[in-house]
Design an enzyme around this catalytic site. Structure first.
Site, PDB file in Angstrom:
ATOM      1  N   LYS A  72      97.502  62.797  60.221  1.00  0.00           N
ATOM      2  CA  LYS A  72      97.462  62.234  60.880  1.00  0.00           C
ATOM      3  C   LYS A  72      98.152  61.672  62.439  1.00  0.00           C
ATOM      4  O   LYS A  72      98.079  61.592  63.657  1.00  0.00           O
ATOM      5  CB  LYS A  72      97.197  60.204  60.784  1.00  0.00           C
ATOM      6  CG  LYS A  72      95.835  60.136  60.314  1.00  0.00           C
ATOM      7  CD  LYS A  72      94.670  59.976  60.066  1.00  0.00           C
ATOM      8  CE  LYS A  72      94.814  59.345  60.998  1.00  0.00           C
ATOM      9  NZ  LYS A  72      92.835  59.138  61.480  1.00  0.00           N
TER      10      LYS A  72
ATOM     11  N   LEU B 274      87.120  57.835  65.182  1.00  0.00           N
ATOM     12  CA  LEU B 274      87.338  57.377  63.604  1.00  0.00           C
ATOM     13  C   LEU B 274      87.463  58.314  62.572  1.00  0.00           C
ATOM     14  O   LEU B 274      87.489  57.625  61.873  1.00  0.00           O
ATOM     15  CB  LEU B 274      86.005  55.977  63.367  1.00  0.00           C
ATOM     16  CG  LEU B 274      86.233  54.812  64.953  1.00  0.00           C
ATOM     17  CD1 LEU B 274      84.840  54.065  64.905  1.00  0.00           C
ATOM     18  CD2 LEU B 274      87.587  53.872  64.957  1.00  0.00           C
TER      19      LEU B 274
ATOM     20  N   HIS C  41      65.627   5.235  45.342  1.00  0.00           N
ATOM     21  CA  HIS C  41      64.073   5.269  44.848  1.00  0.00           C
ATOM     22  C   HIS C  41      63.247   3.411  46.218  1.00  0.00           C
ATOM     23  O   HIS C  41      64.072   2.993  46.608  1.00  0.00           O
ATOM     24  CB  HIS C  41      63.584   4.286  43.669  1.00  0.00           C
ATOM     25  CG  HIS C  41      63.331   6.306  42.478  1.00  0.00           C
ATOM     26  ND1 HIS C  41      63.487   6.911  42.981  1.00  0.00           N
ATOM     27  CD2 HIS C  41      64.845   6.240  41.871  1.00  0.00           C
ATOM     28  CE1 HIS C  41      63.831   8.136  42.439  1.00  0.00           C
ATOM     29  NE2 HIS C  41      64.311   7.242  41.082  1.00  0.00           N
ATOM     30  N   PRO C  42      62.229   3.860  46.678  1.00  0.00           N
ATOM     31  CA  PRO C  42      62.427   2.771  47.012  1.00  0.00           C
ATOM     32  C   PRO C  42      62.401   1.100  46.520  1.00  0.00           C
ATOM     33  O   PRO C  42      62.478   0.845  45.560  1.00  0.00           O
ATOM     34  CB  PRO C  42      60.576   1.932  47.522  1.00  0.00           C
ATOM     35  CG  PRO C  42      60.451   4.033  47.100  1.00  0.00           C
ATOM     36  CD  PRO C  42      61.241   4.656  46.001  1.00  0.00           C
ATOM     37  N   GLY C  43      63.306   0.521  47.548  1.00  0.00           N
ATOM     38  CA  GLY C  43      63.593  -0.941  46.907  1.00  0.00           C
ATOM     39  C   GLY C  43      65.514  -1.099  46.337  1.00  0.00           C
ATOM     40  O   GLY C  43      65.690  -1.723  45.871  1.00  0.00           O
TER      41      GLY C  43
ATOM     42  N   TYR D  82      98.671  62.994  53.847  1.00  0.00           N
ATOM     43  CA  TYR D  82      97.180  62.573  54.968  1.00  0.00           C
ATOM     44  C   TYR D  82      98.174  62.323  56.386  1.00  0.00           C
ATOM     45  O   TYR D  82      98.011  61.507  57.605  1.00  0.00           O
ATOM     46  CB  TYR D  82      97.258  61.195  54.545  1.00  0.00           C
ATOM     47  CG  TYR D  82      96.145  59.734  54.991  1.00  0.00           C
ATOM     48  CD1 TYR D  82      95.230  60.502  55.600  1.00  0.00           C
ATOM     49  CD2 TYR D  82      96.892  59.281  55.473  1.00  0.00           C
ATOM     50  CE1 TYR D  82      94.560  59.563  56.069  1.00  0.00           C
ATOM     51  CE2 TYR D  82      96.150  57.573  56.062  1.00  0.00           C
ATOM     52  CZ  TYR D  82      94.636  58.315  56.514  1.00  0.00           C
ATOM     53  OH  TYR D  82      94.064  57.071  57.507  1.00  0.00           O
TER      54      TYR D  82
END
Length: 370
Positions: free
Chosen positions: A107, A53, A279-281, A103
């Site tokens: 390659k 690589l 909340h409760p209720g 380049y």
């Protein structure tokens, strides 16, 4: 299998080394920038396979294209032949090899070295002319426009786009690594030209727009379709550039005497996710929908769900709690509410099959209490 990975500290190399470490039966040997060239032949001689690589793509001096690409590849091929063994060789070339530039030429010379080695010795070899590779750990502002666009967007930097119609050919690094692992286990004698699939195509303008949509999703809460394919890979790449300080983001919270309501995530076509407390209720809901459907999951506490058919007035109720995970689904045409019947705060997760539209809410108030 002992695998020599050249360029193991580079973008693809890091991803490959991590994956090899996850699979039993592989031992990795590394050759990187700064290692003495004299050590290369020794490492090649000890390797059962080589994944090459390493290379130069933006050197300060054009001469380094020859030494860092062509000459290094020839040295690896010579070392394999000198070892007297056949070591499968995977060579990462580039689509630039089709172009007449320093380049690309370097390659292409590397490709010739691999082909000549295979012709002389029958050494198993695969050459990959890779298109643009993207994914985590790719260096921005270097040789990947995907990395640059992702990084700049994350950090609020401008994107430079000369021609939005420029078309890109891309492969995802995880797919590259998967192809390499497959090839390592099935390389036949001689040389062949490999390919990574799937390959994606997108214009610069489309790429920039998509990454901007990722950025905006934290504000709109609407997620892009990131579950598969290119968008899955691109989104993973985008978020990989977040600094730790950006791992979390705030959501708007709406509260009243009943509790809090928070929208977490919206989708283009599969609704949205929210959570709320009571909340409760306290009782939430008290309405019906003509088309909208919802799924409720009590995470903590106890809830009583009450239902009333809007035409027949048929009623139904049920109690569920966080102790026994259970989805309660609302049905169009039935009014419904949910009451916290426990002594502690209740926490509920909610999914609706559509994003709430203030102009078309499909939410009609109706008393449900039995």
């Amino acid at each position: 299998m002992r695998v020599l990975v050249t360029g193991s500290q580079g973008f693809i190399g890091k991803n490959l080394v991590v994956r090899l470490g996850e699979v039993p039966g592989y031992e990795v040997v590394c050759f990187d920038r700064g290692d003495a060239l004299s050590s290369l032949a020794v490492k090649v001689g000890q390797a059962d396979a080589v994944v090459h690589l390493a290379g130069e793509n933006r050197p300060k001096d054009a001469v380094d294209f020859e030494t860092g690409n062509a000459a290094l590849t020839r040295a690896i091929c010579d070392a394999i032949q000198a070892s007297g063994r056949k070591a499968p060789l995977l060579f990462a070339s580039s689509l630039q090899a089709e172009l007449w530039n320093p380049y690309g030429l370097s390659k292409r010379d590397g490709e010739k070295a691999v082909e000549e080695l295979a012709a002389r010795t029958g050494n198993p070899s695969v050459i990959y002319r890779l298109p643009g590779v993207f994914g985590k750990w790719c260096k921005p502002n270097y040789n990947s426009v995907v990395a640059t666009f992702c990084y700049n967007t994350v950090y609020g930097l401008p994107l430079q786009i000369n021609d939005p119609s420029t078309r890109l050919r891309l492969v995802y690094v995880d797919d590259v690594v998967s192809e390499f692992l497959l090839a390592l286990g099935s390389v036949a004698d001689g040389v062949r030209w490999g390919a990574v699939a799937p390959e994606y195509a997108i214009t610069l303008g489309e790429l920039a727009a998509q990454i901007e949509a990722f950025r905006m999703s934290r504000t709109t809460l609407v997620s892009e379709r990131v579950g598969s394919g290119f968008l899955r890979a691109l989104y993973a790449t985008y978020v990989s550039y977040f600094p730790p300080s950006s791992f979390a983001y705030n959501l708007p919270r709406h509260g009243d005497e009943r509790g809090d309501f928070v929208e977490m995530l919206k989708t283009p076509d599969c609704g949205q996710f929210s959570c709320f407390t009571a909340h409760p209720g306290a009782t939430r809901g008290g309405h019906y929908h003509h088309t909208k459907s919802e799924k409720f999951l009590v995470i903590k506490g106890s809830a009583r769900f009450c239902f009333r058919h809007i035409v027949t007035n048929e009623t139904f109720q049920m109690v569920t709690s966080g102790e026994c995970p259970q989805v309660v689904e609302t049905v169009p045409g039935w009014a419904h509410d949910i009451t916290n019947v426990g002594e502690d705060e209740m926490i509920v997760m909610l999914w609706a099959n559509e994003i709430f539209d203030q102009n078309k809410p499909d939410t009609i108030a109706m008393k449900v209490t039995l």
